[in-house]
Design a protein around this motif. Structure first.
Motif, short mmCIF file in Angstrom:
data_model
loop_
_atom_site.label_atom_id
_atom_site.label_comp_id
_atom_site.label_asym_id
_atom_site.label_seq_id
_atom_site.Cartn_x
_atom_site.Cartn_y
_atom_site.Cartn_z
N GLN A 108 0.81 -1.25 -0.04
CA GLN A 108 0.05 -0.08 0.12
C GLN A 108 0.87 1.43 0.09
OE1 GLN A 108 -2.57 0.24 3.58
NE2 GLN A 108 -0.94 -0.77 4.89
N ASP A 109 1.94 1.20 0.79
CA ASP A 109 2.73 2.32 0.74
C ASP A 109 3.44 2.84 -0.65
OD1 ASP A 109 2.06 2.83 3.36
OD2 ASP A 109 4.05 2.00 4.15
N TYR A 110 3.78 1.77 -1.35
CA TYR A 110 4.39 1.84 -2.61
C TYR A 110 3.37 2.34 -3.64
CZ TYR A 110 8.30 -1.00 -0.96
OH TYR A 110 9.52 -1.61 -0.22
N GLU A 114 4.03 6.92 -0.94
CA GLU A 114 4.75 7.00 0.13
C GLU A 114 6.23 7.14 -0.19
OE1 GLU A 114 3.43 7.76 3.56
OE2 GLU A 114 1.46 7.62 2.47
N TYR A 115 6.68 6.61 -1.47
CA TYR A 115 7.97 6.26 -1.92
C TYR A 115 8.05 7.23 -2.86
CZ TYR A 115 8.45 2.56 1.30
OH TYR A 115 8.43 1.65 2.70
#
Length: 201
Positions: A108-110, A114-115
């Motif tokens: 989910q962060d990718y 988030e990055y």
């Protein structure tokens, strides 16, 4: 006629032999066993679209990722990807079942920015919560660099059942084959270039 899995295993054996790793392969063949029918039935029930070729591989060996056979733990290279530098383990039937549904949480962060830099193939759905991926392989540094998935929730430009390779640093999600059979055929066509004399213990 041989199945794609049988053709793959036969070719992989030759690659080990050609890499002067006959002893490694022969030891592996002597201790390994396939998944139980109970585990295979559970996989088919929980993952009704699981490819026959993956079931065939699991019937041959029930995982090579720190898998215990008898009194020995093995970590054995069975798979590759489009990246010759990366070698992969096959997860066991129980590991595959345990990891069901892990992609939305893991990525989910990718997918949600988030990055700073993440390369995402246009064939891949970018909504993490909607991902339906079957995790079947980790790279040989315990999955820290790369994992392989069968994607049942592609974007409009993708195909159901395509194989996705996640790579960390640089962060990348890439479709490397339209199906699991095509994935195995790719490794055959690449002549198992992930098996080399200088990268086998």
């Amino acid at each position: 006629m041989n199945t794609i899995a049988e053709t793959y295993i036969s070719g992989l054996k030759k690659a080990y032999y050609n890499a002067k790793a006959k002893d490694i392969w022969d030891h592996f063949e002597n201790i390994k066993h396939g998944a139980s029918q109970e585990d295979l039935d559970q996989l088919k029930a929980d993952c009704s679209s699981i490819p026959k070729a993956l079931i065939d591989l699991l019937q041959y060996v029930d995982g090579t990722y720190w898998r215990t056979y008898g009194d020995e733990d093995i970590a054995f290279t069975l798979l590759g990807s489009d990246l010759s530098k990366c070698r992969y383990y096959l997860l066991s039937s129980q590991q595959i079942l345990k990891n069901q549904g892990d992609a939305p949480y893991n990525f989910q962060d990718y997918l949600y920015g988030e990055y700073d830099v993440v390369d995402i193939d246009e064939k891949i759905l970018k909504h993490a919560k909607d991902l339906n991926w079957l995790h079947f392989s980790d790279c040989t540094n315990n999955g820290g660099t790369s994992q392989l998935y069968i994607d049942y929730s592609p974007s409009e430009k993708g195909k159901i059942g395509q194989v996705v390779r996640f790579l960390h640093d640089p962060n990348e999600f890439e479709v490397i084959a339209d199906s699991f059979d095509d994935y195995l055929q790719m490794l055959i066509d690449y002549e198992f270039n992930f098996i080399r004399e200088d990268n086998l213990d």
